[in-house]
Write an enzyme that holds these catalytic residues in place. Structure first.
Site, short mmCIF file in Angstrom:
data_model
loop_
_atom_site.label_atom_id
_atom_site.label_comp_id
_atom_site.label_asym_id
_atom_site.label_seq_id
_atom_site.Cartn_x
_atom_site.Cartn_y
_atom_site.Cartn_z
N LYS A 111 -1.70 -28.90 41.97
CA LYS A 111 -0.42 -28.24 42.15
C LYS A 111 0.42 -28.98 43.18
CE LYS A 111 -0.06 -24.91 39.30
NZ LYS A 111 -1.02 -23.83 39.19
N LYS A 194 -6.24 -28.41 21.77
CA LYS A 194 -6.21 -27.07 22.36
C LYS A 194 -4.89 -26.36 22.05
CE LYS A 194 -7.21 -24.89 26.74
NZ LYS A 194 -6.51 -24.96 28.00
N LYS A 197 0.26 -22.68 25.36
CA LYS A 197 1.69 -22.42 25.47
C LYS A 197 2.42 -23.62 26.06
CE LYS A 197 4.53 -18.61 26.86
NZ LYS A 197 4.35 -17.19 26.93
#
Ligand code: TRP
Length: 331
Positions: A111, A194, A197
């Site tokens: 992140k 996979k 979204k």
């Protein structure tokens, strides 16, 4: 009976990958364990959602989980933000969480790299909040995927550290509950392995997608010009279509197209048409339930309240005992 805890990220509507992943397993687990499933809306604040997005995404996952069969009478289904005891335990755990160990967590490093202008303390202490979520109910098992193993390891570290510091055996050591073989991996429609979204619109079939949308997405799935000789291995995008068919269609349908592939006379257009219809049939009951639940605010309020009360009962006991162990005493 084992105590099971898991958190659900409020990412909006669920797709078939979510369904065959965590969701179906939660539905199975609720039969045999004391399950606490919560929507991790405190955690989602690390990305600074707008109030409307926050609420909208929480509502979508709540509705989709209920529609798919999570039973609020069997499992305790609640919002993380309805349980402020978690925030209190998070505070206690943070007093014994060290900067060095938090900085070394892979998800934090990722992140920090991808959003360098928003490396906030919530991101850094994501593992302590997750540990608080789990040990607030003194959980034994946590059904999570491989990507959460490190967070769970941290949870054990924090639980053990608390026990050692206060010379107690208060918190059990929670372990990851791995479904292993039972997990069906659902591939994406874009040729990637996979369904997700973030992989972009069109890659995922959502439980509430309209039939026309499903048809459009499936027909756009990546294919090629077909096999030229028998026994040729399937390229990834083709393998994906077959895997989707395995999850959604009848065995004889799958067999029919397997044979056509082997005989090099497969027509991907026909296969996709069939797959689209099977996906529509598979999602139909979800679609209908989602629609009726979405407009039933009174029921959703009831579910959330019931979850909040049951979760509070368990969490309040833990916090009372933890405060005593730490040495907070009333005069
Ligand atoms: N970190 C989990 C995820 O990204 C969500 C989560 C938050 C969670 N708290 C939890 C999972 C506690 C299991 C237990 O999917």
């Amino acid at each position: 009976m084992d105590i099971v805890v898991s958190g659900i990220r409020p990412t909006g509507n669920l797709h078939l990958g979510n369904y065959f992943g965590a969701l179906r397993n939660f539905i199975k687990m609720q039969e045999e364990n004391q399950c606490f499933f919560f929507i991790a809306d405190y955690h989602s604040l690390t990305t600074h959602p707008t109030p409307a997005d926050l609420h909208g995404n929480v509502k979508s996952v709540l509705v989709d989980y209920l529609a798919a069969g999570l039973d609020p009478e069997k499992a305790t289904l609640y919002l993380q933000s309805d349980l402020p005891e978690t925030a209190e335990l998070y505070l206690f755990l943070n007093m014994n969480a060290y900067l060095g160990e938090l900085e070394r967590v892979t998800s934090f490093k990722d992140k920090a790299r991808t959003q360098p202008d928003n490396i906030n303390a919530g991101l850094l202490t994501y593992p302590t909040l997750m540990a608080a979520d789990i040990i607030i109910h003194k959980a034994h098992k946590v059904p999570v995927g491989k990507d959460q193993e490190q967070h769970l390891e941290m949870t054990r570290t924090f639980a053990n550290r608390f026990n050692r510091l206060y010379k107690t055996e208060y918190f059990p050591e929670p372990v990851a509950y791995n479904f292993g073989e039972q997990l069906i991996k659902i591939p994406g429609l874009d040729g990637s392995t996979k369904m997700g979204k973030s992989e972009g619109e069109g890659n995922a079939i959502f439980l509430n997608d309209d039939p026309s949308v499903i048809r459009k997405k499936v027909m756009k799935a990546v294919t090629d010009s077909g096999p030229t000789e028998p026994g040729q291995p399937k390229p990834q995008p083709i393998e994906n279509l077959f895997n989707l068919m395995k999850a959604l269609s009848k065995p004889e349908t799958l067999r029919f197209f397997e044979e056509a592939y082997d005989q090099c006379n497969i027509r991907y257009g026909d296969m996709k048409k069939q797959l689209a219809e099977d996906a529509i049939a598979f999602t139909e009951p979800f679609r209908e339930k989602i629609e009726s639940l979405r407009s039933n605010d009174e029921y959703l309020r009831k579910v959330a309240l019931m979850g909040k009360e049951k979760a509070h009962e368990s969490a309040a006991k833990t916090i009372r005992e933890v405060r005593e162990i730490i040495g907070f005493k009333p005069f």
